[in-house]
Design an enzyme around this catalytic site. Structure first.
Site, short mmCIF file in Angstrom:
data_model
loop_
_atom_site.label_atom_id
_atom_site.label_comp_id
_atom_site.label_asym_id
_atom_site.label_seq_id
_atom_site.Cartn_x
_atom_site.Cartn_y
_atom_site.Cartn_z
N SER A 133 50.71 -86.27 -88.58
CA SER A 133 51.92 -85.65 -88.89
C SER A 133 52.42 -85.21 -87.36
O SER A 133 51.73 -84.64 -86.47
CB SER A 133 52.20 -84.45 -89.79
OG SER A 133 53.55 -83.83 -89.68
N TYR A 148 49.46 -76.45 -92.49
CA TYR A 148 49.38 -77.83 -92.32
C TYR A 148 49.47 -78.42 -91.00
O TYR A 148 48.85 -79.40 -90.65
CB TYR A 148 50.78 -78.18 -93.12
CG TYR A 148 51.16 -79.85 -93.24
CD1 TYR A 148 50.34 -80.52 -94.05
CD2 TYR A 148 51.92 -80.30 -92.32
CE1 TYR A 148 50.61 -81.99 -94.05
CE2 TYR A 148 52.09 -81.48 -92.60
CZ TYR A 148 51.64 -82.31 -93.29
OH TYR A 148 51.93 -83.75 -93.36
N1 NAP Z 1 55.72 -87.30 -96.53
C1 NAP Z 1 56.23 -87.07 -95.39
O1 NAP Z 1 57.39 -86.68 -94.73
C2 NAP Z 1 54.98 -86.97 -94.21
C3 NAP Z 1 55.15 -86.82 -93.03
C4 NAP Z 1 54.19 -86.69 -91.91
C5 NAP Z 1 52.94 -86.93 -92.54
N2 NAP Z 1 52.59 -87.07 -93.83
C6 NAP Z 1 51.35 -87.30 -94.27
O2 NAP Z 1 51.31 -88.55 -95.29
C7 NAP Z 1 50.18 -88.40 -96.08
C8 NAP Z 1 50.76 -88.70 -97.15
O3 NAP Z 1 51.82 -87.81 -97.83
P1 NAP Z 1 52.68 -87.95 -99.12
O4 NAP Z 1 53.97 -87.55 -98.60
O5 NAP Z 1 52.40 -89.17 -99.64
O6 NAP Z 1 52.00 -86.63 -99.73
P2 NAP Z 1 52.10 -86.35 -101.65
O7 NAP Z 1 53.38 -87.26 -102.24
O8 NAP Z 1 52.06 -85.10 -101.44
O9 NAP Z 1 50.72 -87.06 -101.93
C9 NAP Z 1 49.56 -86.70 -101.55
C10 NAP Z 1 48.47 -87.47 -101.98
O10 NAP Z 1 47.07 -86.77 -101.57
C11 NAP Z 1 46.22 -86.88 -102.79
N3 NAP Z 1 45.24 -85.72 -102.39
C12 NAP Z 1 45.39 -84.41 -102.27
N4 NAP Z 1 44.25 -83.76 -102.21
C13 NAP Z 1 43.22 -84.71 -102.42
C14 NAP Z 1 41.91 -84.66 -102.58
N5 NAP Z 1 41.20 -83.52 -102.57
N6 NAP Z 1 41.49 -85.80 -102.93
C15 NAP Z 1 41.93 -86.98 -103.13
N7 NAP Z 1 43.38 -87.02 -103.04
C16 NAP Z 1 44.06 -86.22 -102.79
C17 NAP Z 1 47.22 -86.32 -103.86
O11 NAP Z 1 46.50 -86.67 -105.07
P3 NAP Z 1 46.90 -86.01 -106.60
O12 NAP Z 1 47.98 -86.88 -107.03
O13 NAP Z 1 45.69 -86.01 -107.21
O14 NAP Z 1 47.41 -84.48 -106.04
C18 NAP Z 1 48.51 -87.57 -103.58
O15 NAP Z 1 47.88 -88.78 -104.05
C19 NAP Z 1 49.59 -87.22 -96.03
O16 NAP Z 1 48.48 -87.38 -94.89
C20 NAP Z 1 50.82 -86.52 -95.29
O17 NAP Z 1 50.29 -85.28 -94.61
C21 NAP Z 1 53.65 -87.21 -94.70
#
Ligand code: NAP
Length: 225
Positions: A133, A148
């Site tokens: 991120s 985070y």
């Molecule tokens: N969205 C943004 O703006 C943004 C910006 C920068 C970086 N990111 C990065 O992009 C990635 C995806 O983010 P997102 O926005 O899609 O997040 P999200 O909607 O919160 O989804 C997170 C995912 O991670 C899974 N997860 C969490 N802990 C886990 C574990 N112990 N084992 C297996 N799965 C696990 C969750 O599974 P469950 O359904 O089981 O909870 C879910 O599928 C992350 O690395 C995040 O830090 C996102």
């Protein structure tokens, strides 16, 4: 598909139950990749081999390695996408260390554990993508979600170490930022779509050459650590 990107193969995406992981898994499956979709809870993700995988649980990761070895024999790419953002409104001076500890467990140690566990199934030309991120950039100090952001800075350090450690095997390791994306984590007001975020995540697999390693990228462009 750019010169040097993978044109097929077997890819494991963690955290594929929703958000960017689900979109990346769908995208790869549509392009003919064999996709292993790692999810904590049972889920149906069309066109993929759904695999029970809690990245923070060592036994679960071991079982996943055994499954991939038995069913697919090898792995061409690993997308370490799963992460949590459990900061409340506390600033760093009030940050409960337990919050940081739990965040590091999932966002930093788990991607390292996954790379250690799956690299033996990967060969020359393999790719590992750590979804980081902009909040982890040391060059642009972030004043939000300290646990985070610290976990993503540390993930970037893990990325550089893995890149060096896996050079002899010809496996490329990069960190990517998807931008601020509309997901459960990003919120509804985020400017970017799932498609834009997934494209940024998958660039090191679909577009970059095999020698591109040890970098931090957004939309295929290098960004500062
Ligand atoms: N969205 C943004 O703006 C943004 C910006 C920068 C970086 N990111 C990065 O992009 C990635 C995806 O983010 P997102 O926005 O899609 O997040 P999200 O909607 O919160 O989804 C997170 C995912 O991670 C899974 N997860 C969490 N802990 C886990 C574990 N112990 N084992 C297996 N799965 C696990 C969750 O599974 P469950 O359904 O089981 O909870 C879910 O599928 C992350 O690395 C995040 O830090 C996102």
């Amino acid at each position: 598909m750019g010169a040097g990107g993978l044109v097929g193969g077997t890819v494991l995406v963690t955290g594929a139950s929703r958000g960017l992981g689900r979109e990346a898994a769908r995208w790869l499956a549509e392009r003919g990749f064999t996709v292993i979709a790692g999810t904590r809870a049972p889920a149906l993700i069309p066109g993929t081999d759904v695999l029970a995988l809690d990245v923070a649980d060592e036994a679960s990761v071991r079982a996943a390695v055994a499954h991939v070895k038995a069913r697919h024999g090898r792995l061409d790419a690993l997308v370490n996408n799963a992460a949590i953002q459990i900061d409340g409104t506390d600033g760093v001076l009030d940050l409960p260390l337990e919050t940081l500890r739990r965040t590091l467990e999932t966002n930093t140690l788990a991607p390292l554990r996954m790379a250690q566990a799956f690299a033996p199934l990967m060969g020359k030309g393999g790719r590992i993508v750590n979804v980081s991120s902009g909040g982890g950039q040391l060059s642009t100090p972030a004043a939000w979600a300290p646990a985070y952001c610290i976990s993503k800075t540390a993930l970037n350090a893990v990325t550089v170490q893995l890149s060096e450690g896996l050079k002899p095997k010809g496996i490329a390791v990069n960190a990517v930022c998807p931008g601020w994306v509309r997901t459960d984590m990003g919120g509804a007001e985020a400017p970017r779509s799932l498609e834009e975020g997934a494209a940024s995540i998958l660039w090191p697999i679909l577009e970059a050459g095999p020698d591109v390693t040890g970098g931090f990228w957004r939309d295929g462009k290098r960004i500062e650590w």
